[in-house]
Write an enzyme that holds these catalytic residues in place. Structure first.
Site, PDB file in Angstrom:
ATOM      1  N   ASP A 358      34.006  -5.379   3.122  1.00 12.87           N
ATOM      2  CA  ASP A 358      35.070  -5.991   3.674  1.00 12.87           C
ATOM      3  C   ASP A 358      36.276  -5.600   2.434  1.00 12.87           C
ATOM      4  O   ASP A 358      35.978  -5.879   1.391  1.00 12.87           O
ATOM      5  CB  ASP A 358      34.708  -7.319   3.851  1.00 12.87           C
ATOM      6  CG  ASP A 358      36.142  -8.371   4.623  1.00 12.87           C
ATOM      7  OD1 ASP A 358      36.465  -7.759   5.417  1.00 12.87           O
ATOM      8  OD2 ASP A 358      36.460  -9.251   3.722  1.00 12.87           O
ATOM      9  N   GLU A 387      35.620  -0.770   4.640  1.00 12.82           N
ATOM     10  CA  GLU A 387      36.632  -0.736   5.349  1.00 12.82           C
ATOM     11  C   GLU A 387      38.009  -0.585   5.142  1.00 12.82           C
ATOM     12  O   GLU A 387      38.316  -1.424   3.915  1.00 12.82           O
ATOM     13  CB  GLU A 387      36.415  -2.487   5.798  1.00 12.82           C
ATOM     14  CG  GLU A 387      37.854  -2.884   6.929  1.00 12.82           C
ATOM     15  CD  GLU A 387      38.614  -4.130   6.561  1.00 12.82           C
ATOM     16  OE1 GLU A 387      38.469  -4.669   5.474  1.00 12.82           O
ATOM     17  OE2 GLU A 387      39.186  -4.566   7.462  1.00 12.82           O
ATOM     18  N   HIS A 453      37.537  -6.691  15.819  1.00 13.66           N
ATOM     19  CA  HIS A 453      37.823  -8.003  15.819  1.00 13.66           C
ATOM     20  C   HIS A 453      39.161  -8.295  15.079  1.00 13.66           C
ATOM     21  O   HIS A 453      39.813  -9.197  15.254  1.00 13.66           O
ATOM     22  CB  HIS A 453      36.668  -8.919  15.019  1.00 13.66           C
ATOM     23  CG  HIS A 453      36.616  -8.320  13.625  1.00 13.66           C
ATOM     24  ND1 HIS A 453      36.303  -7.188  13.185  1.00 13.66           N
ATOM     25  CD2 HIS A 453      36.765  -9.310  12.554  1.00 13.66           C
ATOM     26  CE1 HIS A 453      36.296  -7.317  11.934  1.00 13.66           C
ATOM     27  NE2 HIS A 453      36.569  -8.410  11.264  1.00 13.66           N
ATOM     28  N   ASP A 454      39.537  -7.167  14.568  1.00 19.15           N
ATOM     29  CA  ASP A 454      40.921  -7.359  13.902  1.00 19.15           C
ATOM     30  C   ASP A 454      42.074  -6.582  14.681  1.00 19.15           C
ATOM     31  O   ASP A 454      43.312  -6.718  14.127  1.00 19.15           O
ATOM     32  CB  ASP A 454      40.868  -6.836  12.265  1.00 19.15           C
ATOM     33  CG  ASP A 454      40.184  -7.326  11.430  1.00 19.15           C
ATOM     34  OD1 ASP A 454      40.162  -8.650  11.544  1.00 19.15           O
ATOM     35  OD2 ASP A 454      39.753  -6.629  10.289  1.00 19.15           O
TER      36      ASP A 454
HETATM   37  C1  ARE Z   1      43.483 -15.661  10.265  1.00 13.79           C
HETATM   38  C2  ARE Z   1      44.454 -15.040  11.210  1.00 13.79           C
HETATM   39  C3  ARE Z   1      45.763 -14.378  10.730  1.00 13.79           C
HETATM   40  C4  ARE Z   1      46.433 -15.619   9.766  1.00 13.79           C
HETATM   41  C5  ARE Z   1      45.543 -15.710   8.670  1.00 13.79           C
HETATM   42  C6  ARE Z   1      45.982 -16.402   7.415  1.00 13.79           C
HETATM   43  O1  ARE Z   1      43.735 -14.265  12.396  1.00 13.79           O
HETATM   44  O2  ARE Z   1      46.359 -14.267  11.600  1.00 13.79           O
HETATM   45  O3  ARE Z   1      47.428 -14.619   9.116  1.00 13.79           O
HETATM   46  O4  ARE Z   1      44.153 -15.953   9.041  1.00 13.79           O
HETATM   47  O5  ARE Z   1      45.846 -17.755   7.814  1.00 13.79           O
HETATM   48  C7  ARE Z   1      39.268 -13.022   8.045  1.00 13.79           C
HETATM   49  C8  ARE Z   1      39.275 -13.289   9.483  1.00 13.79           C
HETATM   50  C9  ARE Z   1      40.773 -13.431  10.132  1.00 13.79           C
HETATM   51  C10 ARE Z   1      41.654 -14.350   9.176  1.00 13.79           C
HETATM   52  C11 ARE Z   1      41.568 -13.813   7.563  1.00 13.79           C
HETATM   53  C12 ARE Z   1      42.151 -14.689   6.766  1.00 13.79           C
HETATM   54  O6  ARE Z   1      38.816 -12.554  10.424  1.00 13.79           O
HETATM   55  O7  ARE Z   1      41.155 -14.195  11.367  1.00 13.79           O
HETATM   56  O8  ARE Z   1      43.038 -14.289   9.336  1.00 13.79           O
HETATM   57  O9  ARE Z   1      40.152 -13.819   7.367  1.00 13.79           O
HETATM   58  O10 ARE Z   1      41.603 -16.121   6.663  1.00 13.79           O
HETATM   59  C13 ARE Z   1      44.187  -5.635   5.809  1.00 13.79           C
HETATM   60  C14 ARE Z   1      42.986  -5.692   4.963  1.00 13.79           C
HETATM   61  C15 ARE Z   1      41.608  -5.817   5.597  1.00 13.79           C
HETATM   62  C16 ARE Z   1      41.461  -7.060   6.277  1.00 13.79           C
HETATM   63  C17 ARE Z   1      42.617  -7.034   7.362  1.00 13.79           C
HETATM   64  C18 ARE Z   1      42.524  -8.407   8.052  1.00 13.79           C
HETATM   65  O11 ARE Z   1      43.033  -4.320   4.312  1.00 13.79           O
HETATM   66  O12 ARE Z   1      40.702  -5.418   4.573  1.00 13.79           O
HETATM   67  O13 ARE Z   1      43.964  -7.017   6.495  1.00 13.79           O
HETATM   68  N1  ARE Z   1      40.288  -7.021   7.091  1.00 13.79           N
HETATM   69  C19 ARE Z   1      39.200  -8.066   6.737  1.00 13.79           C
HETATM   70  C20 ARE Z   1      38.336  -8.181   7.918  1.00 13.79           C
HETATM   71  C21 ARE Z   1      38.888  -9.562   8.444  1.00 13.79           C
HETATM   72  C22 ARE Z   1      38.854 -10.751   7.622  1.00 13.79           C
HETATM   73  C23 ARE Z   1      39.420 -10.289   6.168  1.00 13.79           C
HETATM   74  C24 ARE Z   1      39.478  -8.819   6.004  1.00 13.79           C
HETATM   75  C25 ARE Z   1      39.337 -11.133   5.244  1.00 13.79           C
HETATM   76  O14 ARE Z   1      38.079  -7.392   8.809  1.00 13.79           O
HETATM   77  O15 ARE Z   1      38.385  -9.969   9.587  1.00 13.79           O
HETATM   78  O16 ARE Z   1      39.874 -11.672   8.048  1.00 13.79           O
HETATM   79  O17 ARE Z   1      37.821 -11.220   4.748  1.00 13.79           O
HETATM   80  C26 ARE Z   1      47.345  -2.708   8.408  1.00 13.79           C
HETATM   81  C27 ARE Z   1      47.249  -2.487   6.907  1.00 13.79           C
HETATM   82  C28 ARE Z   1      45.910  -2.854   6.620  1.00 13.79           C
HETATM   83  C29 ARE Z   1      45.426  -4.153   7.138  1.00 13.79           C
HETATM   84  C30 ARE Z   1      45.642  -4.259   8.595  1.00 13.79           C
HETATM   85  C31 ARE Z   1      45.118  -5.329   9.257  1.00 13.79           C
HETATM   86  O18 ARE Z   1      47.072  -1.422   9.248  1.00 13.79           O
HETATM   87  O19 ARE Z   1      47.681  -1.522   6.416  1.00 13.79           O
HETATM   88  O20 ARE Z   1      45.628  -2.929   5.210  1.00 13.79           O
HETATM   89  O21 ARE Z   1      44.137  -4.608   6.829  1.00 13.79           O
HETATM   90  O22 ARE Z   1      46.960  -3.756   9.190  1.00 13.79           O
HETATM   91  O23 ARE Z   1      46.108  -6.432   9.112  1.00 13.79           O
END
Ligand code: ARE
Length: 610
Positions: A358, A387, A453-454
């Site tokens: 992650d 990821e 899921h994202d």
């Molecule tokens: C939740 C809500 C959001 C809200 C947030 C803050 O869904 O809408 O803004 O809360 O309150 C996990 C949960 C999410 C949760 C988040 C925080 O699954 O539901 O959000 O925790 O509590 C970037 C990162 C990438 C990351 C994505 C989300 O680079 O690593 O953002 N993905 C992982 C997981 C997620 C997980 C987390 C990280 C945190 O897969 O599920 O979220 O552990 C563009 C950018 C990317 C960006 C991408 C998506 O392309 O270039 O860098 O990824 O968009 O936003």
């Protein structure tokens, strides 16, 4: 030939060892300018009289280098501004010096592209001089086996199924959280529906019947939120998911059916209830865990009653600006040792087959280098998947991950098929770009996806159009690497994020009457075809000239011909004679007569065995 467009970097994705014997060499020139590229390559120590040393240009002035051989490069792909050339070479003694001889479209201009200079070749005397100038050749000093990116073989043929555990199936209502809502309620960021690991075990037959061979589970360690990305306990599976025994049982049963299990490693941050973080909150500067996190100032305690928290000025670093996800300091030796122990624990004790990392690119490279060493030492074919949504090249060079979540591919397929915002030509370029960015062995185990899921779910991205969704899956299944179906995608589950509604995480639909059986059968057939027709995931592909249409694509992969019509109406494809005749269409498994002008219906894709 535009000299400034010529590009090559040794020891990068442009020159790397594919396996212990084979070098892969790539180079780039401006699009459409070069007819032929020849790789001039050979052993640097092969001299007429064995003479080494001498002048700075390499070699003894009085001896002649006899190492060089010529190999024609193939056009591997075309991207927006460039042609990308490729050649494989097996150096007998694992060493190589090389350069590139380029010929323009007219055959009038010839250039030699070397490490230090680009030389014009006017005649054969020029050519001999230029090619023998070792000082201007690129250098791949030695193919050291230990540095080669070696990936797990099994992933090449795996079809993944991604599960968001809270929403797949509720196998044991008695372990569900107290405030659980009825299955199928509107999914929000904070509610629970009771999905658990027993639910997955109970439905293994469903997954086996679908044909998938790998399950990627979103986080399952004890955590507060429904998504479990806010870990509390890295050594225990969340009790609401069934605890450690449930995972043990799942792995055992899955392995019996040849299904691999990959877990989510959330090592970038912990949850706010992680005991070590709670210790820092309580003891501040006195906490022995203070260096496990990135603290800007003490105290780190956030007053929940404070009406306005300034998320840009938190006392500590976090994931994004999420206050309850304090960022772990993976540079701290104790913190690092703890996380590496977690990584090996689940392999040693539970025999898991892969880790999906992650927020992989926000953690230091040194951490991932040691992570690879620890993990591969105990399970050499454990799959390490990062990821990363952007260019992840620095992480797949042999010392960190095996592959990446292929979001650039998801973006390209969705732009072409779902949003209809790019042309066929741009789509082909995007696909080529996604491939030439990485060593081939990483491509062979890329984690290819359309949604997750994202993101919004594929069917919603396609505005509910199931024909488009089928085309997107077809394109997904044609890529080298391993395709992934996000749970429920196969039965046409839709869903998107709307404010606080996490639509893409809705409950799996188990009522057969409400499942999209037609889509499911289509996907089952694609999975089956991947098993019986290995040419479909070949790395090599040839784009065909099928007549200029912004919505149509023709390509050949080994003995298969793929025609895709992404327009809403019938389209005529122009085929060369050697492709015509009666061929079996593999998805429908019916014979089909291909003519030099063949009509393919709107929003339809076909695979012919030729
Ligand atoms: C939740 C809500 C959001 C809200 C947030 C803050 O869904 O809408 O803004 O809360 O309150 C996990 C949960 C999410 C949760 C988040 C925080 O699954 O539901 O959000 O925790 O509590 C970037 C990162 C990438 C990351 C994505 C989300 O680079 O690593 O953002 N993905 C992982 C997981 C997620 C997980 C987390 C990280 C945190 O897969 O599920 O979220 O552990 C563009 C950018 C990317 C960006 C991408 C998506 O392309 O270039 O860098 O990824 O968009 O936003």
């Amino acid at each position: 030939i535009t000299k400034s467009a010529l590009h090559h970097i040794p020891k990068s994705q442009m020159a790397y060892a594919y396996d212990k014997d084979t070098l892969h060499i790539r180079m780039r020139s401006a699009i459409g300018e070069v007819k032929k590229v020849t790789l001039w390559i050979g052993d640097p120590y092969k001299w007429e009289d064995g003479g080494l040393g001498g002048n700075l240009e390499g070699g003894n002035v009085n001896s002649i280098w006899t190492g060089g051989e010529r190999h024609e490069m193939i056009l591997e792909g075309q991207i927006e501004l460039f042609d990308c050339w490729f050649c494989e070479f097996t150096p007998p003694h694992k060493r190589a010096r090389y350069g590139f001889i380029l010929e323009d479209m007219t055959g009038n201009e010839r250039l030699f592209f070397g490490e230090k200079h680009i030389e014009v070749i006017k005649n054969s005397t020029d050519e001999t001089k230029v090619l023998m100038n070792l000082g201007n050749l690129f250098c791949f000093p030695f193919l050291n086996q230990i540095d080669v990116l070696t990936v797990p073989n099994w992933v090449k043929t795996t079809v993944w199924y991604q599960i968001f555990p809270e929403r797949f199936a509720n196998g044991r209502p008695n372990i569900s959280p107290k405030n659980v809502e009825p299955w199928g309620s509107t999914p929000t960021g904070s509610n629970f529906m009771g999905g658990d690991i027993f639910g997955i075990i109970d439905n293994l037959d469903y997954l086996i019947d679908l044909g998938i061979t790998g399950i990627y589970l979103c986080p399952i360690f004890t955590a507060s939120a429904n998504h479990k990305y806010d870990t509390i306990d890295y050594y225990n599976i969340d009790p609401h998911f069934g605890g450690n025994e449930a995972l043990k049982l799942l792995v055992e049963k899955a392995h019996k059916h040849g299904i691999k299990i990959m877990l989510d490693a959330v090592f970038n941050h912990s949850g706010a209830n992680f005991p070590k973080w709670l210790d820092v909150v309580k003891n501040g500067e006195q906490s022995i865990y203070k260096d496990w996190f990135w603290i800007n100032r003490f105290p780190v305690h956030l007053n929940d009653l404070e009406e306005e928290i300034d998320y840009w000025n938190l006392p500590y670093e976090t994931f994004s600006n999420v206050a309850n996800m304090p960022k772990l300091n993976t540079e701290n030796p104790e913190c690092k040792a703890f996380l590496l122990d977690v990584a090996t624990y689940w392999i040693k004790e539970f025999d898991i087959d892969g880790w999906r990392l992650d927020v992989a690119n926000e953690i230091d490279h040194q951490f991932w280098r040691d992570f690879r060493k620890c993990v591969k030492a105990i399970k050499p074919d454990c799959y390490i998947l990062g990821e990363i949504w952007h260019d992840g090249n620095p992480w797949v060079r042999g010392d960190q991950y095996d592959a990446l979540m292929n979001y650039p591919l998801a973006t390209a397929i969705n732009a072409f098929i779902s949003h209809r915002t790019i042309t066929a030509k741009q789509f082909m370029q995007d696909l080529d770009q996604a491939r030439i960015n990485y060593p081939r062995q990483a491509n062979e185990v890329m984690f290819n996806l359309l949604d997750s899921h994202d993101t919004d779910r594929l069917l919603s991205l396609c505005n509910g159009n199931k024909h488009s969704a089928k085309l997107a899956y077809l394109l997904l299944f044609l890529q080298p690497g391993s395709p992934c179906i996000y749970y429920g995608g196969e039965i046409g589950l839709d869903g998107k994020k709307q404010g606080s509604i996490e639509g893409a995480r809705k409950c799996m639909q188990w009522d057969i009457q409400k499942q999209g059986i037609d889509l499911k059968n289509y996907i089952k057939r694609l999975i089956e075809l991947r098993k019986i027709e290995p040419d479909l995931h070949l790395h090599e592909l040839t784009w065909l000239d099928i007549g200029n249409d912004d919505n149509c694509i023709g390509l050949q992969k080994g003995s298969t011909l793929i025609l895709i019509n992404n327009s809403l109406t019938d389209k005529i494809f122009h085929l060369s004679n050697h492709l015509t005749g009666q061929h079996q269409e593999l998805i429908t498994n019916k014979p089909y007569q291909l003519e030099s002008t063949t009509t393919i219906p709107g929003l339809c894709g076909c695979i012919f065995k030729i």
